[in-house]
Design a protein around this motif. Structure first.
Motif, PDB file in Angstrom:
ATOM      1  N   UNK A   1     -24.210  38.994  13.766  1.00  0.00           N
ATOM      2  CA  UNK A   1     -23.775  39.628  15.146  1.00  0.00           C
ATOM      3  C   UNK A   1     -22.389  38.310  16.061  1.00  0.00           C
ATOM      4  N   UNK A   2     -22.165  38.395  16.876  1.00  0.00           N
ATOM      5  CA  UNK A   2     -21.284  37.564  18.253  1.00  0.00           C
ATOM      6  C   UNK A   2     -21.495  38.246  18.995  1.00  0.00           C
ATOM      7  N   UNK A   3     -22.257  38.096  20.218  1.00  0.00           N
ATOM      8  CA  UNK A   3     -21.780  38.859  21.738  1.00  0.00           C
ATOM      9  C   UNK A   3     -21.071  37.835  22.374  1.00  0.00           C
ATOM     10  N   UNK A   4     -19.889  37.836  22.972  1.00  0.00           N
ATOM     11  CA  UNK A   4     -19.078  37.746  23.976  1.00  0.00           C
ATOM     12  C   UNK A   4     -19.751  38.017  25.380  1.00  0.00           C
ATOM     13  N   UNK A   5     -20.024  36.756  26.070  1.00  0.00           N
ATOM     14  CA  UNK A   5     -20.651  37.507  28.016  1.00  0.00           C
ATOM     15  C   UNK A   5     -20.026  37.206  28.188  1.00  0.00           C
ATOM     16  N   UNK A   6     -19.864  37.519  29.890  1.00  0.00           N
ATOM     17  CA  UNK A   6     -19.772  37.112  31.177  1.00  0.00           C
ATOM     18  C   UNK A   6     -21.084  36.915  31.339  1.00  0.00           C
ATOM     19  N   UNK A   7     -21.351  35.732  32.401  1.00  0.00           N
ATOM     20  CA  UNK A   7     -22.804  35.608  33.060  1.00  0.00           C
ATOM     21  C   UNK A   7     -23.136  36.663  34.145  1.00  0.00           C
ATOM     22  N   UNK A   8     -24.176  37.880  33.816  1.00  0.00           N
ATOM     23  CA  UNK A   8     -24.151  38.615  34.859  1.00  0.00           C
ATOM     24  C   UNK A   8     -25.045  38.615  36.115  1.00  0.00           C
ATOM     25  N   UNK A   9     -26.072  37.898  36.123  1.00  0.00           N
ATOM     26  CA  UNK A   9     -27.482  36.938  36.401  1.00  0.00           C
ATOM     27  C   UNK A   9     -27.764  35.807  36.053  1.00  0.00           C
ATOM     28  N   UNK A  10     -28.922  34.958  36.739  1.00  0.00           N
ATOM     29  CA  UNK A  10     -29.862  33.953  36.337  1.00  0.00           C
ATOM     30  C   UNK A  10     -30.923  34.438  36.997  1.00  0.00           C
ATOM     31  N   UNK A  11     -32.146  34.665  36.628  1.00  0.00           N
ATOM     32  CA  UNK A  11     -33.588  34.315  37.647  1.00  0.00           C
ATOM     33  C   UNK A  11     -34.039  33.145  36.778  1.00  0.00           C
ATOM     34  N   UNK A  12     -35.241  32.324  38.325  1.00  0.00           N
ATOM     35  CA  UNK A  12     -36.033  31.993  37.491  1.00  0.00           C
ATOM     36  C   UNK A  12     -37.387  32.457  37.036  1.00  0.00           C
ATOM     37  N   UNK A  13     -37.966  31.237  35.920  1.00  0.00           N
ATOM     38  CA  UNK A  13     -38.964  32.376  35.141  1.00  0.00           C
ATOM     39  C   UNK A  13     -39.506  31.421  34.030  1.00  0.00           C
ATOM     40  N   UNK A  14     -40.381  30.934  35.303  1.00  0.00           N
ATOM     41  CA  UNK A  14     -41.155  29.303  34.835  1.00  0.00           C
ATOM     42  C   UNK A  14     -40.655  28.114  34.204  1.00  0.00           C
ATOM     43  N   UNK A  15     -40.506  27.833  33.653  1.00  0.00           N
ATOM     44  CA  UNK A  15     -40.271  27.014  32.781  1.00  0.00           C
ATOM     45  C   UNK A  15     -38.828  26.924  32.139  1.00  0.00           C
ATOM     46  N   UNK A  16     -38.445  28.430  32.285  1.00  0.00           N
ATOM     47  CA  UNK A  16     -37.537  29.178  31.444  1.00  0.00           C
ATOM     48  C   UNK A  16     -36.529  29.550  32.553  1.00  0.00           C
ATOM     49  N   UNK A  17     -35.272  29.509  32.322  1.00  0.00           N
ATOM     50  CA  UNK A  17     -33.881  30.339  33.089  1.00  0.00           C
ATOM     51  C   UNK A  17     -33.786  31.221  32.834  1.00  0.00           C
ATOM     52  N   UNK A  18     -33.972  32.379  32.718  1.00  0.00           N
ATOM     53  CA  UNK A  18     -33.533  33.913  32.578  1.00  0.00           C
ATOM     54  C   UNK A  18     -31.744  33.981  32.342  1.00  0.00           C
ATOM     55  N   UNK A  19     -31.185  34.307  32.025  1.00  0.00           N
ATOM     56  CA  UNK A  19     -29.680  34.326  31.877  1.00  0.00           C
ATOM     57  C   UNK A  19     -29.636  36.166  31.178  1.00  0.00           C
ATOM     58  N   UNK A  20     -28.418  36.347  31.759  1.00  0.00           N
ATOM     59  CA  UNK A  20     -28.516  37.903  31.859  1.00  0.00           C
ATOM     60  C   UNK A  20     -26.493  37.851  31.798  1.00  0.00           C
ATOM     61  N   UNK A  21     -27.011  38.910  31.370  1.00  0.00           N
ATOM     62  CA  UNK A  21     -25.411  38.661  30.795  1.00  0.00           C
ATOM     63  C   UNK A  21     -24.506  39.803  30.529  1.00  0.00           C
TER      64      UNK A  21
END
Length: 159
Positions: free
Chosen positions: A113-133
């Motif tokens: 599967x391939x999901x083509x996304x526009x970035x909806x939001x990003x959030x701090x997640x400690x040593x990671x950045x959470x990216x919602x699309x």
């Protein structure tokens, strides 16, 4: 309470995950990609997904600042692709069959599967950045997916 990081990592590994390669374009329009197993659905309406990127990898800023990205869900025959995009410091796209997706973002061929996304939001997640699309388009094929479980690759099969 203190949690040992190695023990925590091993415990998380007991949860089987699909394997993806996330792709985007950097500020100069160059293709960027990284292997990620931190992918999940968020919402059906609107169609939202999330993934997270380690903040200390070279390509983190490209992903965090990208307006568009593609989640390429790997098939069981794409172990080499997964390993190639997990490495740093080399041309990850060399020898990889791609086509242009949303905003010219490279999409890998042969994926489940391939999901083509526009970035909806990003959030701090400690040593990671959470990216919602927000999913703009997707395509699927009838292949078995690649899975990562307890530190090893496996093949997802229907029971």
């Amino acid at each position: 309470m203190s949690i040992d990081s190695r023990e925590f990592r091993n415990a998380l590994g007991s949860f089987a995950t699909g394997v993806t390669v996330v792709t985007c374009s950097d500020a100069e329009g160059n293709p960027v990609g990284a292997t990620a197993s931190s992918f999940n659905s968020v919402s059906m309406d609107p169609p939202l997904i999330l993934w997270s990127v380690t903040k200390n990898i070279h390509s983190a800023n490209a992903f965090i600042n990208a307006k568009d990205f593609v989640i390429n869900v790997l098939s069981a025959d794409q172990v080499d692709t997964s390993n190639g995009f997990a490495r740093s410091g080399e041309d990850k796209f060399a020898g990889v069959d791609t086509e242009a997706g949303i905003a010219g973002v490279p999409m890998l061929k042969g994926c489940v599967t391939r999901f083509q996304c526009k970035t909806w939001a990003t959030y701090d997640g400690g040593d990671h950045e959470i990216i919602v699309g927000e999913v703009q388009a997707m395509d699927t094929c009838d292949k078995d997916g690649l899975v990562f479980y307890k530190g090893s690759y496996a093949k997802a099969e229907k029971l």
